[in-house]
Design a protein around this motif. Sequence first.
Motif, PDB file in Angstrom:
ATOM      1  N   ASN A  72       1.120  -1.486  -0.317  1.00 18.69           N
ATOM      2  CA  ASN A  72       0.020   0.194   0.414  1.00 18.69           C
ATOM      3  C   ASN A  72       0.820   1.266  -0.045  1.00 18.69           C
ATOM      4  O   ASN A  72       2.363   1.229   0.315  1.00 18.69           O
ATOM      5  N   ASP A  73       0.165   2.927  -0.574  1.00 19.07           N
ATOM      6  CA  ASP A  73       1.379   3.727  -0.473  1.00 19.07           C
ATOM      7  C   ASP A  73       0.058   4.136  -0.447  1.00 19.07           C
ATOM      8  O   ASP A  73      -0.295   5.070  -1.188  1.00 19.07           O
ATOM      9  N   ILE A  74       0.034   5.132   1.150  1.00 17.21           N
ATOM     10  CA  ILE A  74      -0.458   6.081   1.356  1.00 17.21           C
ATOM     11  C   ILE A  74       0.113   7.372   1.594  1.00 17.21           C
ATOM     12  O   ILE A  74      -0.527   8.551   2.294  1.00 17.21           O
ATOM     13  N   ASP A 131       9.341  10.532  -2.707  1.00 19.45           N
ATOM     14  CA  ASP A 131       7.868   9.343  -2.396  1.00 19.45           C
ATOM     15  C   ASP A 131       8.426   7.817  -2.122  1.00 19.45           C
ATOM     16  O   ASP A 131       9.818   7.912  -1.953  1.00 19.45           O
ATOM     17  N   ASN A 132       7.199   7.217  -1.066  1.00 23.42           N
ATOM     18  CA  ASN A 132       7.955   6.548  -0.112  1.00 23.42           C
ATOM     19  C   ASN A 132       8.373   5.073  -1.244  1.00 23.42           C
ATOM     20  O   ASN A 132       7.934   4.286  -1.511  1.00 23.42           O
ATOM     21  N   TRP A 133       7.611   5.201  -2.832  1.00 21.55           N
ATOM     22  CA  TRP A 133       7.329   4.432  -4.030  1.00 21.55           C
ATOM     23  C   TRP A 133       7.551   4.740  -5.068  1.00 21.55           C
ATOM     24  O   TRP A 133       9.118   5.493  -5.634  1.00 21.55           O
ATOM     25  N   GLU A 134       6.597   4.889  -6.152  1.00 23.98           N
ATOM     26  CA  GLU A 134       7.353   5.052  -7.566  1.00 23.98           C
ATOM     27  C   GLU A 134       6.719   6.527  -6.992  1.00 23.98           C
ATOM     28  O   GLU A 134       5.307   6.950  -7.425  1.00 23.98           O
ATOM     29  N   ILE A 135       7.188   7.667  -8.085  1.00 23.67           N
ATOM     30  CA  ILE A 135       6.646   9.174  -9.112  1.00 23.67           C
ATOM     31  C   ILE A 135       5.780   8.446 -10.223  1.00 23.67           C
ATOM     32  O   ILE A 135       6.557   8.578 -10.937  1.00 23.67           O
ATOM     33  N   ASP A 136       4.785   8.887 -10.096  1.00 26.94           N
ATOM     34  CA  ASP A 136       3.961   8.601 -11.517  1.00 26.94           C
ATOM     35  C   ASP A 136       4.026   9.868 -12.733  1.00 26.94           C
ATOM     36  O   ASP A 136       4.950   9.607 -13.479  1.00 26.94           O
ATOM     37  N   ASN A 137       3.996  10.568 -11.954  1.00 32.14           N
ATOM     38  CA  ASN A 137       4.220  12.600 -12.824  1.00 32.14           C
ATOM     39  C   ASN A 137       4.098  13.119 -12.699  1.00 32.14           C
ATOM     40  O   ASN A 137       3.866  13.443 -11.012  1.00 32.14           O
ATOM     41  N   VAL A 138       5.196  14.068 -12.867  1.00 37.22           N
ATOM     42  CA  VAL A 138       5.573  15.984 -12.228  1.00 37.22           C
ATOM     43  C   VAL A 138       4.879  17.159 -13.117  1.00 37.22           C
ATOM     44  O   VAL A 138       5.609  16.563 -14.815  1.00 37.22           O
ATOM     45  N   GLN A 139       4.737  18.101 -13.324  1.00 39.65           N
ATOM     46  CA  GLN A 139       3.652  18.819 -13.551  1.00 39.65           C
ATOM     47  C   GLN A 139       4.140  20.274 -12.778  1.00 39.65           C
ATOM     48  O   GLN A 139       4.145  20.542 -11.716  1.00 39.65           O
ATOM     49  N   ILE A 140       3.866  20.856 -13.880  1.00 42.34           N
ATOM     50  CA  ILE A 140       4.034  22.468 -13.113  1.00 42.34           C
ATOM     51  C   ILE A 140       3.637  23.575 -13.843  1.00 42.34           C
ATOM     52  O   ILE A 140       3.159  23.176 -16.299  1.00 42.34           O
ATOM     53  N   SER A 141       3.225  23.761 -13.729  1.00 40.16           N
ATOM     54  CA  SER A 141       1.921  25.815 -14.482  1.00 40.16           C
ATOM     55  C   SER A 141       2.738  26.752 -13.858  1.00 40.16           C
ATOM     56  O   SER A 141       3.227  26.809 -13.502  1.00 40.16           O
ATOM     57  N   GLY A 142       2.512  27.655 -14.752  1.00 44.18           N
ATOM     58  CA  GLY A 142       3.153  29.031 -14.249  1.00 44.18           C
ATOM     59  C   GLY A 142       2.251  30.333 -14.518  1.00 44.18           C
ATOM     60  O   GLY A 142       1.310  30.248 -15.320  1.00 44.18           O
ATOM     61  N   SER A 143       2.385  31.602 -13.666  1.00 47.65           N
ATOM     62  CA  SER A 143       1.797  32.429 -13.976  1.00 47.65           C
ATOM     63  C   SER A 143       2.790  34.020 -13.679  1.00 47.65           C
ATOM     64  O   SER A 143       4.042  33.912 -13.228  1.00 47.65           O
ATOM     65  N   ASP A 192       1.364  10.059  -7.478  1.00 49.60           N
ATOM     66  CA  ASP A 192       1.912   8.602  -7.193  1.00 49.60           C
ATOM     67  C   ASP A 192       1.652   7.554  -8.286  1.00 49.60           C
ATOM     68  O   ASP A 192       0.373   7.975  -8.617  1.00 49.60           O
ATOM     69  N   GLU A 193       1.997   6.792  -7.778  1.00 51.38           N
ATOM     70  CA  GLU A 193       1.226   5.670  -8.718  1.00 51.38           C
ATOM     71  C   GLU A 193      -0.299   5.141  -8.290  1.00 51.38           C
ATOM     72  O   GLU A 193      -0.925   4.452  -8.837  1.00 51.38           O
ATOM     73  N   GLU A 194      -0.337   5.524  -7.210  1.00 51.84           N
ATOM     74  CA  GLU A 194      -1.234   5.215  -6.259  1.00 51.84           C
ATOM     75  C   GLU A 194      -2.077   6.608  -6.167  1.00 51.84           C
ATOM     76  O   GLU A 194      -3.185   6.201  -5.819  1.00 51.84           O
ATOM     77  N   GLY A 195      -1.876   7.256  -6.829  1.00 47.88           N
ATOM     78  CA  GLY A 195      -2.871   8.569  -7.177  1.00 47.88           C
ATOM     79  C   GLY A 195      -2.927   9.866  -5.773  1.00 47.88           C
ATOM     80  O   GLY A 195      -2.954  10.538  -5.960  1.00 47.88           O
TER      81      GLY A 195
END
Length: 184
Positions: free
Chosen positions: A66-68, A107-119, A169-172
């Motif tokens: 589990n990844d909480i 993260d304690n497991w795996e990062i699914d994605n990282v996004q950037i937004s700018g203003s 992360d992979e667990e949302g």
Amino acid sequence: MCIRDRTDLDAYVMFLGFAAPFGLIPILPKIIDTSEFERKNWVGPMFMSFMAWLGLFILLSNPPFNDIANPKFQHMEIYTEVDGQWNLTTEDLREDTPFVLLISVKDNWEIDNVQISGSKSGWAFMTYEPMTKLEEGNQFDISADNMYYYHFEDGLNVEAYSFTFKAVDEEGNSNTKRYSFVVG
């Protein structure tokens, strides 16, 4: 920051862990002969039952079962190119200077994605663009672990900028972090 809501199952498991040792009192006499045990000697088996539940609960609450936990942002770095080398900058960025924006995400497991937004000045100029994981032997010759980057090839205009980073992360589980700096 996203905080996960407690589900009914979580509450039942927690209650079961605390109540199970007391459940031994009526159940054990039906299974084995407990006449040799005095009531004061039941504390040890009840404590061991609780510790066994706690160990199993901890084991099942962590990867790979589990990844909480939400991803955590550590720090942001800005690299500029000077004499053909990409260097960490501590100076203010100048207008139209190409740069690489890096963010450390763990993260304690795996990062699914990282996004950037700018203003800039409160107006969005980029909306959740994907960031790339920094790998060994990258084009910028920057070495770091758990870093994600976005390359601003044309730099930015003179303005105050605010960037929001979002990691999932992979667990949302997700987390956001905001950084601001001025170009000029």
